[in-house]
Design a protein around this motif. Structure first.
Motif, PDB file in Angstrom:
ATOM      1  N   GLU A  25       5.371  33.223  -3.212  1.00 10.68           N
ATOM      2  CA  GLU A  25       4.308  33.705  -2.747  1.00 10.68           C
ATOM      3  C   GLU A  25       3.720  32.905  -1.749  1.00 10.68           C
ATOM      4  O   GLU A  25       3.051  33.321  -0.721  1.00 10.68           O
ATOM      5  CB  GLU A  25       3.184  34.443  -4.030  1.00 10.68           C
ATOM      6  CG  GLU A  25       3.771  35.674  -4.668  1.00 10.68           C
ATOM      7  CD  GLU A  25       2.830  35.954  -5.840  1.00 10.68           C
ATOM      8  OE1 GLU A  25       1.840  35.060  -6.101  1.00 10.68           O
ATOM      9  OE2 GLU A  25       2.745  36.880  -6.298  1.00 10.68           O
ATOM     10  N   LEU A  26       3.434  31.823  -1.992  1.00 10.10           N
ATOM     11  CA  LEU A  26       2.941  30.805  -1.125  1.00 10.10           C
ATOM     12  C   LEU A  26       3.648  30.867   0.162  1.00 10.10           C
ATOM     13  O   LEU A  26       3.056  30.747   1.466  1.00 10.10           O
ATOM     14  CB  LEU A  26       3.000  29.378  -1.766  1.00 10.10           C
ATOM     15  CG  LEU A  26       1.772  28.428  -1.408  1.00 10.10           C
ATOM     16  CD1 LEU A  26       0.566  28.901  -1.448  1.00 10.10           C
ATOM     17  CD2 LEU A  26       2.110  27.042  -1.961  1.00 10.10           C
ATOM     18  N   LEU A  27       5.013  30.587  -0.085  1.00 15.30           N
ATOM     19  CA  LEU A  27       5.801  30.916   1.305  1.00 15.30           C
ATOM     20  C   LEU A  27       5.711  32.030   2.156  1.00 15.30           C
ATOM     21  O   LEU A  27       5.726  32.371   3.137  1.00 15.30           O
ATOM     22  CB  LEU A  27       7.071  30.502   1.006  1.00 15.30           C
ATOM     23  CG  LEU A  27       7.459  29.017   0.498  1.00 15.30           C
ATOM     24  CD1 LEU A  27       9.021  28.876   0.131  1.00 15.30           C
ATOM     25  CD2 LEU A  27       6.866  27.956   1.700  1.00 15.30           C
ATOM     26  N   GLN A 105      -6.437  31.874  -1.516  1.00 13.83           N
ATOM     27  CA  GLN A 105      -6.555  31.819  -2.921  1.00 13.83           C
ATOM     28  C   GLN A 105      -5.064  31.322  -3.453  1.00 13.83           C
ATOM     29  O   GLN A 105      -5.008  30.683  -4.607  1.00 13.83           O
ATOM     30  CB  GLN A 105      -6.577  33.408  -3.203  1.00 13.83           C
ATOM     31  CG  GLN A 105      -6.700  33.452  -4.735  1.00 13.83           C
ATOM     32  CD  GLN A 105      -7.121  34.876  -5.336  1.00 13.83           C
ATOM     33  OE1 GLN A 105      -7.245  35.829  -4.508  1.00 13.83           O
ATOM     34  NE2 GLN A 105      -6.743  35.345  -6.479  1.00 13.83           N
ATOM     35  N   ARG A 106      -3.927  31.670  -2.822  1.00 15.07           N
ATOM     36  CA  ARG A 106      -2.630  31.194  -3.443  1.00 15.07           C
ATOM     37  C   ARG A 106      -2.627  29.590  -3.389  1.00 15.07           C
ATOM     38  O   ARG A 106      -2.222  28.982  -4.398  1.00 15.07           O
ATOM     39  CB  ARG A 106      -1.524  31.919  -2.662  1.00 15.07           C
ATOM     40  CG  ARG A 106      -1.370  33.357  -2.924  1.00 15.07           C
ATOM     41  CD  ARG A 106      -0.419  33.887  -2.048  1.00 15.07           C
ATOM     42  NE  ARG A 106      -0.140  35.283  -2.418  1.00 15.07           N
ATOM     43  CZ  ARG A 106       0.658  36.192  -1.856  1.00 15.07           C
ATOM     44  NH1 ARG A 106       1.373  35.741  -0.565  1.00 15.07           N
ATOM     45  NH2 ARG A 106       0.714  37.300  -2.261  1.00 15.07           N
ATOM     46  N   ILE A 107      -3.051  29.097  -2.208  1.00 14.64           N
ATOM     47  CA  ILE A 107      -3.115  27.690  -2.425  1.00 14.64           C
ATOM     48  C   ILE A 107      -4.111  27.064  -3.536  1.00 14.64           C
ATOM     49  O   ILE A 107      -3.793  26.099  -4.333  1.00 14.64           O
ATOM     50  CB  ILE A 107      -3.730  27.181  -0.987  1.00 14.64           C
ATOM     51  CG1 ILE A 107      -2.651  27.487   0.011  1.00 14.64           C
ATOM     52  CG2 ILE A 107      -4.048  25.679  -1.054  1.00 14.64           C
ATOM     53  CD1 ILE A 107      -3.030  26.910   1.552  1.00 14.64           C
ATOM     54  N   ASP A 108      -5.337  27.660  -3.573  1.00 13.66           N
ATOM     55  CA  ASP A 108      -5.836  27.264  -4.836  1.00 13.66           C
ATOM     56  C   ASP A 108      -5.545  27.411  -6.146  1.00 13.66           C
ATOM     57  O   ASP A 108      -5.824  26.613  -7.059  1.00 13.66           O
ATOM     58  CB  ASP A 108      -7.461  27.976  -4.584  1.00 13.66           C
ATOM     59  CG  ASP A 108      -8.421  27.587  -3.406  1.00 13.66           C
ATOM     60  OD1 ASP A 108      -8.040  26.513  -2.677  1.00 13.66           O
ATOM     61  OD2 ASP A 108      -9.116  28.317  -2.930  1.00 13.66           O
ATOM     62  N   CYS A 109      -4.966  28.471  -6.332  1.00 13.73           N
ATOM     63  CA  CYS A 109      -4.186  28.775  -7.917  1.00 13.73           C
ATOM     64  C   CYS A 109      -2.838  28.093  -7.927  1.00 13.73           C
ATOM     65  O   CYS A 109      -2.284  28.096  -8.935  1.00 13.73           O
ATOM     66  CB  CYS A 109      -4.184  30.262  -8.020  1.00 13.73           C
ATOM     67  SG  CYS A 109      -5.841  31.178  -7.814  1.00 13.73           S
ATOM     68  N   HIS A 110      -2.384  27.370  -6.828  1.00 13.93           N
ATOM     69  CA  HIS A 110      -0.790  26.915  -7.152  1.00 13.93           C
ATOM     70  C   HIS A 110      -1.073  25.636  -7.903  1.00 13.93           C
ATOM     71  O   HIS A 110      -1.860  24.814  -7.773  1.00 13.93           O
ATOM     72  CB  HIS A 110      -0.411  26.769  -5.815  1.00 13.93           C
ATOM     73  CG  HIS A 110       0.941  26.186  -5.555  1.00 13.93           C
ATOM     74  ND1 HIS A 110       1.461  24.836  -5.645  1.00 13.93           N
ATOM     75  CD2 HIS A 110       2.031  26.890  -5.661  1.00 13.93           C
ATOM     76  CE1 HIS A 110       2.710  24.730  -5.685  1.00 13.93           C
ATOM     77  NE2 HIS A 110       3.151  25.940  -5.589  1.00 13.93           N
ATOM     78  N   GLN A 121       3.664  23.375  -1.557  1.00 14.00           N
ATOM     79  CA  GLN A 121       1.980  23.412  -1.360  1.00 14.00           C
ATOM     80  C   GLN A 121       1.766  22.559  -0.183  1.00 14.00           C
ATOM     81  O   GLN A 121       0.560  22.938   0.520  1.00 14.00           O
ATOM     82  CB  GLN A 121       1.249  22.636  -2.624  1.00 14.00           C
ATOM     83  CG  GLN A 121      -0.443  22.828  -2.499  1.00 14.00           C
ATOM     84  CD  GLN A 121      -0.822  22.254  -3.734  1.00 14.00           C
ATOM     85  OE1 GLN A 121      -1.165  20.964  -3.622  1.00 14.00           O
ATOM     86  NE2 GLN A 121      -1.363  23.296  -4.614  1.00 14.00           N
ATOM     87  N   ASN A 122       2.242  21.413   0.345  1.00  8.86           N
ATOM     88  CA  ASN A 122       2.258  20.751   1.472  1.00  8.86           C
ATOM     89  C   ASN A 122       2.461  21.364   2.601  1.00  8.86           C
ATOM     90  O   ASN A 122       1.482  21.340   3.528  1.00  8.86           O
ATOM     91  CB  ASN A 122       2.989  19.210   1.354  1.00  8.86           C
ATOM     92  CG  ASN A 122       2.562  18.650   2.586  1.00  8.86           C
ATOM     93  OD1 ASN A 122       1.481  18.031   2.863  1.00  8.86           O
ATOM     94  ND2 ASN A 122       3.832  17.959   3.142  1.00  8.86           N
ATOM     95  N   ILE A 123       3.567  22.108   2.581  1.00  8.93           N
ATOM     96  CA  ILE A 123       3.758  23.009   3.754  1.00  8.93           C
ATOM     97  C   ILE A 123       2.649  24.072   4.063  1.00  8.93           C
ATOM     98  O   ILE A 123       2.149  24.542   5.099  1.00  8.93           O
ATOM     99  CB  ILE A 123       5.065  23.641   3.894  1.00  8.93           C
ATOM    100  CG1 ILE A 123       6.078  22.544   4.038  1.00  8.93           C
ATOM    101  CG2 ILE A 123       5.314  24.753   4.760  1.00  8.93           C
ATOM    102  CD1 ILE A 123       7.669  22.913   3.806  1.00  8.93           C
ATOM    103  N   ALA A 124       2.276  24.766   2.735  1.00  5.69           N
ATOM    104  CA  ALA A 124       1.307  25.775   2.841  1.00  5.69           C
ATOM    105  C   ALA A 124      -0.229  25.190   3.515  1.00  5.69           C
ATOM    106  O   ALA A 124      -0.747  26.049   4.235  1.00  5.69           O
ATOM    107  CB  ALA A 124       1.143  26.562   1.592  1.00  5.69           C
ATOM    108  N   LYS A 125      -0.370  24.016   2.942  1.00  7.15           N
ATOM    109  CA  LYS A 125      -1.686  23.639   3.165  1.00  7.15           C
ATOM    110  C   LYS A 125      -1.738  23.295   4.903  1.00  7.15           C
ATOM    111  O   LYS A 125      -2.867  23.527   5.557  1.00  7.15           O
ATOM    112  CB  LYS A 125      -2.181  22.546   2.521  1.00  7.15           C
ATOM    113  CG  LYS A 125      -2.519  22.572   1.019  1.00  7.15           C
ATOM    114  CD  LYS A 125      -2.995  21.175   0.434  1.00  7.15           C
ATOM    115  CE  LYS A 125      -3.488  21.497  -1.215  1.00  7.15           C
ATOM    116  NZ  LYS A 125      -3.777  20.346  -1.502  1.00  7.15           N
ATOM    117  N   LYS A 126      -0.810  22.837   5.608  1.00  6.59           N
ATOM    118  CA  LYS A 126      -0.828  22.444   6.710  1.00  6.59           C
ATOM    119  C   LYS A 126      -0.683  23.699   7.619  1.00  6.59           C
ATOM    120  O   LYS A 126      -1.405  23.847   8.725  1.00  6.59           O
ATOM    121  CB  LYS A 126       0.482  21.572   6.960  1.00  6.59           C
ATOM    122  CG  LYS A 126       0.462  20.217   6.421  1.00  6.59           C
ATOM    123  CD  LYS A 126       1.963  19.373   7.004  1.00  6.59           C
ATOM    124  CE  LYS A 126       1.682  17.746   6.459  1.00  6.59           C
ATOM    125  NZ  LYS A 126       2.956  17.384   6.707  1.00  6.59           N
TER     126      LYS A 126
END
Length: 230
Positions: A25-27, A105-110, A121-126
Motif C-alpha cells: 500500500e505504501l508503494l 497516514q500510510r507512512i505514519d502507520c507503517h 518507508q525510506n522511498i515513501a518518505k522521500k
C-alpha cells in the motif's frame, strides 16, 4: 544513458502477499504520486511513448510468428498478456485518488521489521517530501528545449522515463532493443536543463534543479527495490 522504466508487475505480486500489505500500500501511494503529480507516463495509456513498442510486439507475434510455435513466441505471448492484464489492474489502483490521499497516514502507520520494510518507508518518505516541497512539479518541467522542437532526431524524455510492465524477460529485452535502435538514430536528447536569461528586465530565475536531483535517484532506488520482489 539510463532508461528510467518503473516495473509495475512486481508491485502486483507484492499485493498478493498478505504479509506485505503495508509495504504494498505504501508503494501504491508512491506510484500514485509519480503518476498523478510527477507526471510519469503509464505504458497502458494511449499517450505513452511505450504503448507503441508493446503494440509492435503484438503485431509481430500476429504476423511474423503466425505459424511459428517456438518457445520464444509462446513466452513472449504470455508476457504480453500479463503486461496487459496486470498492468490494467495496477493502473486502476493508482488512478484512484484514494492512494494519494492516504499517503501521509500510510507512512505514519507503517511498521519496520525488516530491511525491506525500512527501504519501502525510506522511498515513501522521500517521495512524500517531494510532494510537499514541489506539489506542482512534473518530471518533464525542465526537459523541453525550444531549440530542439523542430528536429525529429531527438530522444524525448517521455521515451526514457515511464512505467513499464517488467524490466526483465523476453518481452522487455525486445522492447529495450527497439528503443535502443531508435535512440541510435537520434542526435539530440531531452534532459533536465536550467536556462537563465540575464538580458531581460526581469531578475534572473533563482529556481534550480533540486527537484530533479532528488527525483531521479528516487526512481533508481525504487526500481532497485522492485527488482528485489520475487
Amino acid at each position: 544513458m539510463t532508461l528510467y522504466y518503473i516495473p509495475v508487475q512486481p508491485l502486483y505480486r507484492l499485493l498478493q502477499d498478505r504479509k506485505q500489505k503495508q509495504n504494498a500500500e505504501l508503494l501504491l501511494s508512491v506510484f500514485a504520486y509519480l503518476y498523478h503529480i510527477a507526471g510519469i507516463p503509464y505504458y497502458r495509456d494511449n499517450y505513452s511513448a511505450l504503448v507503441y513498442y508493446y503494440e509492435c510486439m503484438e503485431d509481430w507475434l500476429m504476423e511474423g510468428w503466425e505459424e511459428d510455435e517456438t518457445d520464444e513466441k509462446n513466452s513472449t505471448n504470455s508476457e504480453i498478456n500479463k503486461a496487459s492484464f496486470y498492468g490494467d489492474i495496477i493502473h486502476r489502483k493508482i488512478y484512484n485518488p484514494y492512494q494519494l490521499n492516504q499517503f501521509r497516514q500510510r507512512i505514519d502507520c507503517h511498521k519496520q521489521k525488516s530491511s525491506f520494510d525500512r527501504e519501502c518507508q525510506n522511498i515513501a518518505k522521500k517521495a512524500y517530501a517531494l510532494l510537499q516541497d514541489y506539489p506542482k512539479y512534473t518530471v518533464f518541467r525542465s526537459t523541453s528545449n525550444a531549440e530542439l522542437e523542430e528536429d525529429d532526431g531527438i530522444i524525448r524524455a517521455q521515451q526514457y522515463i515511464s512505467f513499464v510492465a517488467e524490466n526483465e524477460g523476453t518481452l522487455y529485452e525486445n522492447i529495450a532493443r527497439m528503443v535502443n535502435d531508435e535512440f541510435n538514430e537520434c542526435s539530440e536528447m531531452e534532459q533536465p536543463t536550467l536556462i537563465q536569461l540575464y538580458d531581460t528586465q526581469n531578475n534572473p530565475s533563482t529556481e534550480g534543479l533540486d527537484f530533479e536531483y532528488r527525483l531521479f535517484p528516487l526512481l533508481n532506488n525504487l526500481c532497485t527495490l522492485l527488482n528485489q520482489i520475487p
